[in-house]
Design an enzyme around this catalytic site. Structure first.
Site, PDB file in Angstrom:
ATOM      1  N   ARG A  18     130.033  76.879  58.244  1.00  0.00           N
ATOM      2  CA  ARG A  18     129.848  76.448  59.617  1.00  0.00           C
ATOM      3  C   ARG A  18     129.086  75.363  59.746  1.00  0.00           C
ATOM      4  NH1 ARG A  18     125.380  76.238  62.803  1.00  0.00           N
ATOM      5  NH2 ARG A  18     124.259  77.507  61.710  1.00  0.00           N
ATOM      6  N   ARG A 138     124.710  88.665  66.618  1.00  0.00           N
ATOM      7  CA  ARG A 138     123.594  88.565  66.376  1.00  0.00           C
ATOM      8  C   ARG A 138     122.847  87.634  67.552  1.00  0.00           C
ATOM      9  NH1 ARG A 138     124.492  84.093  61.857  1.00  0.00           N
ATOM     10  NH2 ARG A 138     123.597  82.780  62.758  1.00  0.00           N
ATOM     11  N   THR A 172     114.550  74.680  63.440  1.00  0.00           N
ATOM     12  CA  THR A 172     116.577  73.676  63.421  1.00  0.00           C
ATOM     13  C   THR A 172     116.315  72.349  63.458  1.00  0.00           C
ATOM     14  OG1 THR A 172     117.059  75.468  65.681  1.00  0.00           O
ATOM     15  CG2 THR A 172     117.923  73.797  65.353  1.00  0.00           C
ATOM     16  N   HIS A 199     116.329  80.837  59.285  1.00  0.00           N
ATOM     17  CA  HIS A 199     117.756  79.582  58.854  1.00  0.00           C
ATOM     18  C   HIS A 199     116.633  78.081  58.757  1.00  0.00           C
ATOM     19  CE1 HIS A 199     121.331  77.512  59.973  1.00  0.00           C
ATOM     20  NE2 HIS A 199     120.773  76.410  60.203  1.00  0.00           N
ATOM     21  N   HIS A 201     115.923  74.421  58.484  1.00  0.00           N
ATOM     22  CA  HIS A 201     116.049  73.226  57.761  1.00  0.00           C
ATOM     23  C   HIS A 201     115.401  72.683  56.613  1.00  0.00           C
ATOM     24  CE1 HIS A 201     120.056  72.815  60.223  1.00  0.00           C
ATOM     25  NE2 HIS A 201     119.653  73.904  60.418  1.00  0.00           N
ATOM     26  N   HIS A 293     106.959  67.187  25.965  1.00  0.00           N
ATOM     27  CA  HIS A 293     107.666  68.399  25.815  1.00  0.00           C
ATOM     28  C   HIS A 293     108.555  69.313  24.729  1.00  0.00           C
ATOM     29  CE1 HIS A 293     106.465  67.608  30.759  1.00  0.00           C
ATOM     30  NE2 HIS A 293     105.687  66.610  29.301  1.00  0.00           N
TER      31      HIS A 293
HETATM   32  C1  HCA Z   1     123.550  74.608  65.272  1.00  0.00           C
HETATM   33  C2  HCA Z   1     122.181  75.258  65.923  1.00  0.00           C
HETATM   34  C3  HCA Z   1     121.488  76.678  63.959  1.00  0.00           C
HETATM   35  C4  HCA Z   1     121.832  77.516  64.553  1.00  0.00           C
HETATM   36  C5  HCA Z   1     121.549  78.437  63.422  1.00  0.00           C
HETATM   37  C6  HCA Z   1     121.689  80.483  63.280  1.00  0.00           C
HETATM   38  C7  HCA Z   1     120.177  75.729  63.831  1.00  0.00           C
HETATM   39  O1  HCA Z   1     123.388  73.666  64.194  1.00  0.00           O
HETATM   40  O2  HCA Z   1     124.871  75.428  66.351  1.00  0.00           O
HETATM   41  O3  HCA Z   1     122.499  80.064  64.391  1.00  0.00           O
HETATM   42  O4  HCA Z   1     120.829  81.011  62.496  1.00  0.00           O
HETATM   43  O5  HCA Z   1     119.786  75.183  62.668  1.00  0.00           O
HETATM   44  O6  HCA Z   1     119.091  75.931  65.183  1.00  0.00           O
HETATM   45  O7  HCA Z   1     122.706  76.153  62.709  1.00  0.00           O
HETATM   46 CU    CU Z   2     120.987  74.363  61.569  1.00  0.00          CU
END
Ligand code: HCA
Ligand code: CU
Length: 464
Positions: A18, A138, A172, A199, A201, A293
């Site tokens: 995904r 979720r 995000t 989650h 980034h 090293h």
């Molecule tokens: C996206 C958003 C998401 C969702 C993350 C999650 C994000 O690309 O649709 O569902 O836990 O980074 O907020 O990937």
């Molecule tokens: Cu994401």
């Protein structure tokens, strides 16, 4: 060093299919997705986010096929907080639906054009509908890290009341710091009953640190992708999160020794080649160079290694160039069966330092230096490499440079040229044996976009 604890119940959600398919330039076929999920299941991830079935017919078909695979991992579909999207996801017969809605001011105002109450209503209805279809739910508060804490808590509580047993708190746009993530998660953890997901980034290179901090704060599920794929700079990679959990916190998650192979599979299918200095899976992750090293590592590897490479089924390596000292040269020569005196080794080191632009002295180069010094024909005594020149023809619709980059990433390939003529690319291969050469050839032929190859074995080589 004092360190906060992470519960041993932490689990891994892989979202390569995904989030990872949202990487610029990446799409996977259904067959490729099946190949990836089977390997993910084998390695032991706990959840697999298979895709958002509302994106396209092929994503939906893939989600449905994956749901039917009978995997040990829980299979999820991602979808917006809209009733038709939820129903479409439910029709794929997944275990769980992950319903997302942007909760930050800018998402509400510019993307959704909804006020806070309307957003809560959308989420509650979508969650209830999913529950009524017998799905686990979720809720993801997209852009949670830029959402006011008061509203974030309110909408998460409503999602929970509607039946969500997990809540994802994504960073995000990757703007959090570990300290802020830890605080946010421990606050939410105290207020909510639902289990929390991280989650993170990687826009500022914080993804792995933030993921671990979220787990320290009470989250029980870490979202990852293979090789850190994802929108823009991606999210936390499976390799880093799983290995850090083991090495730093002593927590077992996936089968670590299978990570490099999974990583290569993803590299091949996505066309995204990790840089050599990528932690854990990168070409250089266990390669030592400076003389000091190497001497340390040869005496005790822990001097310059965070963890032993065999934890993930890899091996340490030593690079010989002008930074090299006697220990490295002695060890490399001994490995190939050449035993020299201390002063002979020092002379070889001297000779190496006199060629400062040479980036890697391979075994053959060392043997040559040793031969010059001793006047003996050492090549006859030690096993020599098998060298080959391979010509590669690419399919007309593929970008030659993309194939060239993938070839460059293969271990035994020492040179890559894009050329004119009947073939598009020429590569030089140095393998340890004929079997090793064959394996490399197999891997080259497997690369998507390679139409034909022609191999020429090198009989004699003249250094100029
Ligand atoms: C996206 C958003 C998401 C969702 C993350 C999650 C994000 O690309 O649709 O569902 O836990 O980074 O907020 O990937
Ligand atoms: Cu994401």
């Amino acid at each position: 060093m004092e360190r906060r604890k992470i519960g041993h119940n932490v689990a891994i959600l892989d979202t390569t299919l995904r989030e990872g398919e949202q990487t610029p330039g990446v799409t996977f076929t259904i067959e490729e997705k099946l190949e990836i999920v089977r390997r993910l299941d084998e390695i032991g991830v706990n959840m697999i986010e298979a895709g958002d079935p509302n994106v396209s017919k092929d994503v939906k078909d893939a989600v449905r096929r994956i749901a039917k695979e009978g995997l040990k991992a829980e299979v999820l579909a991602h979808c917006r907080a809209l009733i038709p999207d939820v129903e479409n996801a439910a029709s794929c017969e997944v275990d769980r639906v992950a319903i997302f809605l942007g909760t930050s001011r800018s998402h509400l105002q510019y993307k959704l054009r909804k006020d806070e109450d309307k957003a809560i209503e959308l989420v509650s209805k979508a969650v209830e509908r999913a529950k009524s279809q017998g799905l686990k739910v979720r809720f993801t508060a997209e852009d949670a890290s830029r959402t006011s804490y008061g509203f974030l808590l309110r909408i998460c509580k409503k999602a929970e009341e509607a039946g969500a047993d997990r809540i994802s708190i994504p960073d995000t746009v990757g703007v959090m710091t570990p300290e802020a993530v830890r605080t946010l998660f421990s606050n939410l953890h105290q207020e909510l009953n639902a289990e929390l997901d991280t989650h993170c980034h990687n826009d500022l290179g914080m993804a792995t640190a933030n993921t671990l901090a979220g787990l320290e704060g009470g989250a029980t599920m870490a979202h990852v992708t293979i090789n850190g794929l994802g929108e823009r700079s991606g999210i936390a990679p499976l390799s880093e999160v799983a290995v850090a959990l083991k090495v730093i916190y002593g927590i077992e998650t996936v089968k670590l020794e299978q990570i490099p192979a999974l990583s290569l599979l993803c590299e091949r299918l996505s066309g995204i080649v990790p840089a050599p200095n990528t932690p854990i899976i990168g070409e250089n992750a266990f390669t030592h160079k400076a003389g000091i090293h190497v001497a340390g590592v040869l005496a005790n590897p822990a001097t310059y290694e965070a963890f032993p490479p065999d934890l993930i089924g890899r091996q340490r390596d030593i690079v010989i160039d002008k930074y090299t000292g006697v220990h490295a040269v002695r060890s490399r020569l001994e490995r190939i069966g050449v035993i020299l005196s201390e002063s002979q080794i020092s002379s070889i080191v001297q000779a190496i330092k006199e060629r400062p632009t040479m980036t890697r002295f391979r075994d053959a180069d060392l043997i040559e230096l040793a031969e010059r010094l001793t006047g003996k024909n050492l090549k006859a005594e030690v096993p020599t490499n098998v060298e080959a020149i391979l010509r590669v023809k690419c399919e007309s619709n593929v970008y030659t440079t993309a194939i060239a980059r993938r070839l460059k990433a293969l271990k035994k390939i020492t040179r890559v040229y894009e050329v004119t003529g009947n073939y598009d690319i020429e590569v030089a291969i140095t393998a340890d044996s004929t079997a090793d050469l064959n394996e490399t050839l197999e891997r080259i032929r497997e690369i998507e976009g390679v139409e034909a190859t022609e191999t020429q074995l090198v009989l004699k080589k003249f250094e100029v």
